[in-house]
Enzyme design. Structure first.
Site, PDB file in Angstrom:
ATOM      1  N   TYR A 142       0.820  -1.216   0.000  1.00 37.62           N
ATOM      2  CA  TYR A 142       0.000   0.000   0.000  1.00 37.62           C
ATOM      3  C   TYR A 142       0.854   1.266   0.000  1.00 37.62           C
ATOM      4  O   TYR A 142       0.398   2.321  -0.452  1.00 37.62           O
ATOM      5  CB  TYR A 142      -0.909   0.036   1.242  1.00 37.62           C
ATOM      6  CG  TYR A 142      -2.251  -0.631   1.071  1.00 37.62           C
ATOM      7  CD1 TYR A 142      -2.340  -1.972   0.729  1.00 37.62           C
ATOM      8  CD2 TYR A 142      -3.429   0.075   1.268  1.00 37.62           C
ATOM      9  CE1 TYR A 142      -3.566  -2.589   0.593  1.00 37.62           C
ATOM     10  CE2 TYR A 142      -4.671  -0.539   1.133  1.00 37.62           C
ATOM     11  CZ  TYR A 142      -4.731  -1.862   0.792  1.00 37.62           C
ATOM     12  OH  TYR A 142      -5.951  -2.466   0.661  1.00 37.62           O
ATOM     13  N   LYS A 192       3.200 -15.252   1.850  1.00 36.62           N
ATOM     14  CA  LYS A 192       3.526 -16.109   0.699  1.00 36.62           C
ATOM     15  C   LYS A 192       5.038 -16.299   0.693  1.00 36.62           C
ATOM     16  O   LYS A 192       5.744 -15.817  -0.215  1.00 36.62           O
ATOM     17  CB  LYS A 192       3.036 -15.457  -0.604  1.00 36.62           C
ATOM     18  CG  LYS A 192       1.529 -15.501  -0.785  1.00 36.62           C
ATOM     19  CD  LYS A 192       1.013 -16.843  -1.291  1.00 36.62           C
ATOM     20  CE  LYS A 192       1.406 -17.074  -2.743  1.00 36.62           C
ATOM     21  NZ  LYS A 192       0.951 -18.440  -3.190  1.00 36.62           N
ATOM     22  N   ASP A 224      -2.836 -17.985   0.308  1.00 33.45           N
ATOM     23  CA  ASP A 224      -3.859 -18.569  -0.581  1.00 33.45           C
ATOM     24  C   ASP A 224      -4.527 -19.761   0.103  1.00 33.45           C
ATOM     25  O   ASP A 224      -5.755 -19.906   0.083  1.00 33.45           O
ATOM     26  CB  ASP A 224      -3.267 -18.945  -1.961  1.00 33.45           C
ATOM     27  CG  ASP A 224      -2.040 -19.842  -1.878  1.00 33.45           C
ATOM     28  OD1 ASP A 224      -1.441 -19.954  -0.776  1.00 33.45           O
ATOM     29  OD2 ASP A 224      -1.672 -20.442  -2.914  1.00 33.45           O
ATOM     30  N   ASP A 248      -6.358  -7.116   3.808  1.00 29.28           N
ATOM     31  CA  ASP A 248      -7.505  -6.459   3.172  1.00 29.28           C
ATOM     32  C   ASP A 248      -8.431  -7.513   2.571  1.00 29.28           C
ATOM     33  O   ASP A 248      -9.649  -7.500   2.783  1.00 29.28           O
ATOM     34  CB  ASP A 248      -6.988  -5.503   2.088  1.00 29.28           C
ATOM     35  CG  ASP A 248      -8.116  -4.786   1.378  1.00 29.28           C
ATOM     36  OD1 ASP A 248      -9.031  -4.307   2.064  1.00 29.28           O
ATOM     37  OD2 ASP A 248      -8.090  -4.719   0.125  1.00 29.28           O
ATOM     38  N   ASP A 252     -12.213  -9.253   4.179  1.00 24.03           N
ATOM     39  CA  ASP A 252     -13.506  -9.221   3.490  1.00 24.03           C
ATOM     40  C   ASP A 252     -14.102 -10.622   3.435  1.00 24.03           C
ATOM     41  O   ASP A 252     -15.309 -10.816   3.608  1.00 24.03           O
ATOM     42  CB  ASP A 252     -13.353  -8.696   2.052  1.00 24.03           C
ATOM     43  CG  ASP A 252     -13.672  -7.213   1.937  1.00 24.03           C
ATOM     44  OD1 ASP A 252     -13.452  -6.488   2.936  1.00 24.03           O
ATOM     45  OD2 ASP A 252     -14.127  -6.783   0.859  1.00 24.03           O
TER      46      ASP A 252
END
Ligand code: IPM
Ligand code: MG
Length: 367
Positions: A142, A192, A224, A248, A252
């Site tokens: 970000y 990751k 993942d 983020d 959700d």
């Protein structure tokens, strides 16, 4: 102690209408629990852009640094889609996070019993769910440099940089372990490390921090796989700690497990201020929902639960936070629903203000 100060930034879309209900709850605590707050209100996002040509005025930024806690509604809307990147509504929110150095974003995903049927997953997979995602909020892709869109040969290249220092990882990890100590003593770290150096460093630093918390069980997951596990068997998790971008996305996903994005609060915490309280901003996880804005349909619960988090994390009023959370639970158990919570059986949804009325009535009943 002097009266605690709150800065309310309702923002855009449904932000102002849900925040109106939070204001009623704040007033209730002042009147009925002798807990007055010194409240001021200002603009952020598109609302600030319309008034000042920037998504966050410097004066507002300065105020946010001064107060005990900021409450934010939501930012953004389609009318701002074509604005220059630097003045988009979201930049106002990101500036608050960065300049207040709110590195630990706490996103609880709890499934209220009364809503277990609303999840897109089977009821037994989500009933009783109670997980906490700790998302690093001030670094990573970000904010990493270099960034931008450059010309290279005869085409353009979009660039963003994932970058984490050891100390940035460490403080986010510590926040997660501290929370786990007060919960079920499990932390799952997601990155990751199989494809990203920043993920390798993340895993190493989190593993080091874990040595200070021998009672906490630490596990690691590729992000993942984490996404897959969240929808396969979410109750295996207690606290999840992850970086800004993965956090983020995963939050959700976790939010939707609970039935509606309209239910989920968040707290963004930084270092302690001179008075011992952490720098803090509280906001619902849902966005500005422009499709329903201004119609009195929005669910105010996520925003009200964000104020409950403020009571708990900024003002050391855990019992009063629980009172508010239980009032909301009672309202949901009684069958009260805003439009986002209507099942296939239908019924008449409550308006935003009617949901506020019901929550105030349940608070009164708690006395
Ligand atoms: C969130 C939002 C923000 C983010 C946007 C509005 C900048 O999606 O808080 O999750 O990406 O962090
Ligand atoms: Mg998001």
């Amino acid at each position: 102690m002097s009266t605690p100060t709150l800065l309310i930034l309702p923002g855009d879309g449904i932000g102002p209408e849900v925040m109106d209900q939070v204001t009623r709850v704040i007033d209730w605590f002042g009147d009925k629990r002798d807990m007055p707050f010194d409240v001021s209100t200002d603009l952020v996002g598109g609302a600030a852009y319309d008034a000042h040509g920037v998504p966050l005025h410097d004066d507002t930024m300065a105020k946010a640094q001064e107060v005990d806690a900021v409450l934010l509604g939501a930012v953004g809307g389609p009318q701002y889609d074509d604005l220059d990147f630097r003045v988009k509504p979201e930049r106002g929110l990101l500036r608050l996070r960065k300049e207040m150095d709110l590195f630990a974003n706490l996103r609880p995903a709890q499934c209220f019993d009364a809503l277990a049927d609303f999840s897109s997953l089977k009821k037994d997979i989500v009933a009783g769910l109670d997980i906490m995602i700790v998302r690093e909020l001030t670094s990573g892709v970000y904010f990493g440099e270099p960034r931008g869109i450059i010309e290279e040969g005869n085409e353009r290249v979009g660039i963003n940089t994932q970058r984490y220092t050891e100390s940035e990882i460490e403080r986010a990890a510590r926040a997660a372990f501290e929370l786990a100590m007060r919960r079920n003593k499990k932390v799952c770290s997601m990155e990751k490390a199989n494809v990203m150096e920043s993920g390798i460093l993340w895993r190493e630093v989190v593993t080091d921090v874990a040595k200070d918390y021998p009672e906490v069980e630490l596990s690691h997951m590729y992000a993942d796989n984490g996404a897959m596990q969240l929808v396969r068997a979410p109750k295996q998790f207690d606290v999840i700690v992850t970086d800004n971008l993965f956090g983020d996305i995963l939050s959700d996903c976790a939010a939707m497990l609970t039935g509606s994005l309209g239910m989920l609060p968040s707290a963004s915490l930084g270092a302690p201020m001179a008075n011992g309280r952490p720098k803090a901003m509280y906001e619902p996880v849902h966005g500005s929902a422009p499709d329903i804005a201004g119609q009195g349909k929005a669910n105010p619960i996520a925003c009200i639960l964000s104020f409950a988090m403020a009571l708990r994390y900024s003002f050391d009023q855990g019992d009063e936070a629980t009172r508010l959370e239980q009032a909301i639970e009672a309202v949901l158990a009684s069958g009260a629903r805003t439009g986002d919570l209507m099942g296939p059986e239908g019924g008449t949804p409550l308006s935003t203000a009617e949901m506020g009325d019901a929550i105030i009535a349940a608070l009164d009943a708690s006395l």
